[in-house]
Scaffold this active site. Structure first.
Site, short mmCIF file in Angstrom:
data_model
loop_
_atom_site.label_atom_id
_atom_site.label_comp_id
_atom_site.label_asym_id
_atom_site.label_seq_id
_atom_site.Cartn_x
_atom_site.Cartn_y
_atom_site.Cartn_z
CE LYS A 103 71.57 20.60 -57.83
NZ LYS A 103 71.49 19.91 -56.54
CG ASP B 35 71.01 18.67 -50.40
OD1 ASP B 35 71.57 18.21 -51.41
OD2 ASP B 35 71.62 18.93 -49.35
#
Ligand code: KDG
Length: 323
Positions: free
Chosen positions: A229, A261
């Site tokens: 990410k 998340d």
């Protein structure tokens, strides 16, 4: 398909104003914790989910359990420990780095920090297909690490896929060597290994992403899929030594917490639903973008309809009516 998660869930006190906490007077009370955020995200995306955690026998512990229950998550195996508190953390937004969020934990000696291998029950793993945990959980205490290792071992024994997000928190793992030592076993045994550009820079400084990934892949002997990410830089996935990239969406950032998340929840849900990696990255970036727009990690987690609306709005007629 049942998805199982393990981790500490805390009370998040998030000021309604930006700036130094010493001047914050009004706070919103949220419930959050990385792995629980992922599990709730997956529950909203239609998966049957169970969460394993430990809370104190206090008001905040009750808030944690009822939040998970209200999201349709199975809370049957949550332990309540007398004499230990449910952890709390405070959020400071936009200071000292504009646009960034810092957290201050009050979690030492929490009920969850007492988690031990005996708290991990075999029965929880017998009907699951995916087990998700992150680098926060083993970093909390040596007994938390042993319990997390037992959980991964039980997952493997029961043929359950393991998803692991390195999720390094410098306040828990203050040096890169501590981080690598703590996370190595989990990196090694994950089927889905998710990490972040910041985590890679921390454990493998002075290398470009390709070399960082090569180093990670050397440890991750069992990995099937590695995802990186990169926040505003989007996300990449390494599949069979091929790198696939997907750009992020440009949105206003109110609170960056929880974006990673939300990304994990949408990525894992997409892969488990049979979508290809390209599409999974696109849904995951969209979920991350949706979560930074509001306070709280759980509240803005999207379902499929919201993700599709967001993506089509971004990709096509931004001026179009939403109703
Ligand atoms: O992923 C967001 C979380 O980091 C945060 O809300 C709290 O779980 C948390 C932690 O341990 O930092």
């Amino acid at each position: 398909m049942k998805v199982l998660g393990l981790g500490e869930v805390m009370i998040q006190l998030n000021p309604i104003s930006k700036g130094p906490l010493r001047h914050a007077n009004v706070f919103e009370r949220h419930v959050a914790g990385s792995e629980a955020n992922v599990i709730i995200g997956m529950s909203r995306l239609g998966f049957s989910c169970r969460f394993l955690t430990v809370v104190g026998n206090d008001e905040f512990g009750k808030a944690v359990v009822s939040t998970l229950k209200s999201e349709g998550v199975d809370t049957k195996y949550i332990k309540v420990k007398e004499d230990y508190p449910t952890a709390v953390y405070f959020v400071q937004r936009g200071f000292p780095v504009p646009g960034r969020t810092e957290v201050f934990y009050y979690r030492k000696g929490s009920a969850f920090s007492t988690l031990s291998p005996e708290d991990i029950e075999v029965i929880c793993f017998q009907d699951a297909s995916l087990f998700h945990v992150s680098g926060i959980t083993p970093a909390l205490s040596p007994n938390c690490k042993s319990a997390t290792l037992k959980a991964v071992e039980l997952a493997r024994k029961n043929g359950i896929k393991v998803s692991f997000d390195t999720n390094i928190r410098k306040k828990l793992l203050p040096t890169p060597s501590e981080a690598l030592r703590c996370l190595r076993d989990f990196i090694e045994s994950a089927d889905y290994l998710i990490t972040g550009q910041g985590d890679l820079n921390y454990i493998f400084p002075d290398l470009d992403m390709i070399d960082q990934l090569k180093n990670l892949a050397k440890i991750a002997s069992n990995h099937k899929l590695i995802v990186v990410k990169m926040g505003k830089g989007g996300a990449s996935a390494c599949v069979n030594k091929k790198l696939i990239h997907s750009s992020s969406y440009v949105v206003e950032v109110v609170d960056e917490l929880g974006a990673g998340d939300a990304f994990d929840a949408a990525f894992l849900s997409s892969i488990l639903s049979g979508k290809d990696v390209d599409e999974a990255l696109k849904f995951a970036n969209a979920a991350g973008a949706l979560v930074v727009g509001a306070l709280g990690d759980i509240e803005p987690l999207p379902g499929w309809r919201e993700l599709e609306t967001f993506i089509s709005f971004q990709e096509a007629d931004k001026e179009g009516l939403l109703r």
